[in-house]
Write a protein that holds these residues in place. Sequence first.
Motif, PDB file in Angstrom:
ATOM      1  N   GLU B 168       0.103   3.159  -6.032  1.00  9.12           N
ATOM      2  CA  GLU B 168       0.491   1.736  -5.885  1.00  9.12           C
ATOM      3  C   GLU B 168       0.788   1.374  -4.687  1.00  9.12           C
ATOM      4  O   GLU B 168       0.764  -0.078  -4.453  1.00  9.12           O
ATOM      5  CB  GLU B 168       1.756   1.578  -6.838  1.00  9.12           C
ATOM      6  N   ASP B 170       0.226  -0.623  -1.380  1.00  6.04           N
ATOM      7  CA  ASP B 170      -0.501  -1.918  -0.918  1.00  6.04           C
ATOM      8  C   ASP B 170      -1.530  -1.248   0.160  1.00  6.04           C
ATOM      9  O   ASP B 170      -0.998  -1.282   1.400  1.00  6.04           O
ATOM     10  CB  ASP B 170       0.194  -2.918  -0.544  1.00  6.04           C
ATOM     11  N   THR B 172      -3.663  -2.945   1.763  1.00 10.47           N
ATOM     12  CA  THR B 172      -4.000  -4.238   2.855  1.00 10.47           C
ATOM     13  C   THR B 172      -2.940  -3.896   3.860  1.00 10.47           C
ATOM     14  O   THR B 172      -3.170  -4.662   5.049  1.00 10.47           O
ATOM     15  CB  THR B 172      -4.053  -5.389   1.987  1.00 10.47           C
ATOM     16  N   SER B 173      -1.804  -3.200   3.621  1.00 10.15           N
ATOM     17  CA  SER B 173      -0.929  -3.011   4.557  1.00 10.15           C
ATOM     18  C   SER B 173      -1.531  -2.048   5.850  1.00 10.15           C
ATOM     19  O   SER B 173      -1.922  -0.990   5.320  1.00 10.15           O
ATOM     20  CB  SER B 173       0.255  -2.394   4.188  1.00 10.15           C
ATOM     21  N   THR B 191       5.584  -1.387   2.742  1.00 11.93           N
ATOM     22  CA  THR B 191       4.076  -1.745   3.271  1.00 11.93           C
ATOM     23  C   THR B 191       4.436  -3.108   3.251  1.00 11.93           C
ATOM     24  O   THR B 191       5.372  -3.896   2.796  1.00 11.93           O
ATOM     25  CB  THR B 191       3.264  -1.500   1.883  1.00 11.93           C
ATOM     26  N   GLY B 193       1.819  -6.009   3.446  1.00  9.44           N
ATOM     27  CA  GLY B 193       0.081  -6.564   3.174  1.00  9.44           C
ATOM     28  C   GLY B 193       0.122  -7.916   3.039  1.00  9.44           C
ATOM     29  O   GLY B 193       0.959  -8.778   3.282  1.00  9.44           O
ATOM     30  N   ASN B 194      -1.077  -8.136   2.601  1.00 12.69           N
ATOM     31  CA  ASN B 194      -1.534  -9.728   2.556  1.00 12.69           C
ATOM     32  C   ASN B 194      -0.827 -10.312   1.226  1.00 12.69           C
ATOM     33  O   ASN B 194      -0.525 -11.581   1.321  1.00 12.69           O
ATOM     34  CB  ASN B 194      -2.835  -9.695   1.792  1.00 12.69           C
ATOM     35  N   SER B 195      -0.226  -9.564   0.351  1.00  9.20           N
ATOM     36  CA  SER B 195       0.637 -10.273  -0.998  1.00  9.20           C
ATOM     37  C   SER B 195       1.999 -10.028  -0.583  1.00  9.20           C
ATOM     38  O   SER B 195       2.558 -10.403  -1.847  1.00  9.20           O
ATOM     39  CB  SER B 195       0.122  -9.747  -2.048  1.00  9.20           C
ATOM     40  N   ALA B 198       6.463  -4.681   0.473  1.00  9.08           N
ATOM     41  CA  ALA B 198       6.911  -3.782  -0.941  1.00  9.08           C
ATOM     42  C   ALA B 198       7.602  -2.597  -0.335  1.00  9.08           C
ATOM     43  O   ALA B 198       7.432  -2.260   0.699  1.00  9.08           O
ATOM     44  CB  ALA B 198       5.716  -3.504  -1.743  1.00  9.08           C
TER      45      ALA B 198
END
Lengths: 283, 279
Positions: B168, B170, B172-173, B191, B193-195, B198
């Motif tokens: 799970e 991320d 993108t991190s 992480t 990331g873009n979103s 987390a």
Amino acid sequence: MKFRAKIIDVGCLNHFTRVVNTISKLTKTCILRLTPDNLYFVLSGKISSGGVSMWCELSQANFFDEYQLEGVAPDANEICLEVTPENLSRALRTVQNAKCVKIKLTKKHCPCLTFAAELPTLSSISRVVTHDIPVDVIPRRLWQDFKEPKMPDFDVGIYLPPLKTMKNVVDRMKNLSNFLVMEANLNGEMNLKIETDLVSVTTHFKDLGNPPWGGDGSQGRSQSRDPELMAHTRVDIRKLQQFLMGQQVNPSKAMCNIVHKRIIHLILLHEDVSLQYFIPAVA
Amino acid sequence: MSLSTQSQMVEDNYVLVASLDNVRNLSNILKAITFKDHAIFNATPNGLKVTVEDSKCLQANAFIQAEIFQEFTIKEESVGFQVNLTVLLDCLTIFGGSTVAGVTTALRMCYNGYGYPLTLFLEEGGVVTVCKINTQEPEEPIDFEFCSTNVTNKVILQSESLKEAFSELDMTSEVLQITMSPSQPYFRLSTFGNSGNAHYDYPKDSDMMELFQCSETQTNRYKMSLLKPSTKALALSCKVSVRTDSRGFLSLQYLVRNDDRQICFVEYYCCPDEEVDEE
């Protein structure tokens, strides 16, 4: 010129679909030759297709419940079409549980093979799915290109090992090299070999047996041959992989004839289908 | 020339011969460290160690003890060579690496010493494949100087729990931040990331936590791209030990059970990405 055919039996439909799927894995376009008794999928060894040729023969009576054909002329009672097997395969995929499938040569905007499938329904209103697949009609003057290829005067003929085993080996070899040497002798032994700067790999198959090609005169060369002597041909490994990848027909017999340094001729026999595939040698 | 005489000739001068009834006991564990082509092999009477490195920042080692092999004969104290791991794996799985019960590929691996190829004899269902893989002079693996006396924090987890977190993560991190601490949050993966950010926290008394030995709070970042290959090892493993030393170097040790329920180890070392100021 007229062609219409009908499949009702679901077993026949599945079987026909598997054959078409196999063809579609082997080539983007090919010739579909329709005669009163047989259907042929033909690929003649053009340079553009890497020199590979294919000849697949189906007896119509084993697939179709109805089959009507009127050829281009009384003295040439057949029809030759250029088709894209992938399109046929896609049409057949969607009609797998049909009650019946009718195939017809039609003239829409262009010549088409029309697949009309009657699908099962719960109500009394029938559902019909129709696929129009564009085809090109091949004029009679070009037919000579699509005659059955002659069995080459080969050096060694041998039964192939289980195609799945062969496919696994060829898949891995394909990762390692672009070319593969296939060699066999009359002692039932066959080797697949690759060699690169990094690695050399040889897979040895034995006790495969050699088909008794008796009586048809095409085995002249192999009669007096030393059984241990290998005949070998170097081929583009992708062509062989393609052939092995497409196999959905479960042949009752799989064989290979090797013309030393010239060509390999692969033959799959099923009770009502035969598929021949020719891969030329590369230097 | 028949196969047995070929094999005989190779073996007369060998410095290393290793046999396996089931090639998967070697190929599976090598897959866990396949992220670069070059692999350094080092064989000693104890077994085989295979090392793969990336950018001098990441090192993976697979250990296959001599007992795993049905035969393991070595004529020198230590035998080293380098081969292309991708090629080796294609050779080892030449028969498709079947997982069907009762169908196994047997392997006999021979090496005649410096300058000779690594020769593999593989057999499945009466079909024999002979592979000769060219070898190169072995490079010296980087010594990460990771020693157990400098370990500040250590946890041992059931791999199951970490697999879930890693699946799970991320991606993108750019980095994975690992926090280990004797107090809250104990063991945290973060992480950025873009979103959004987390955090995955593991309480120290979780069933999944087999051992928790943290002496000081440490937060380090590791490049996600470097850690990504280790998920292959994670997927195979049943337990994983996560350790960091005083310099922030990360050691991941995976305990892997093979088809015959024997235990092998895979370990990854990774440099920290940057210092994080502790507040």
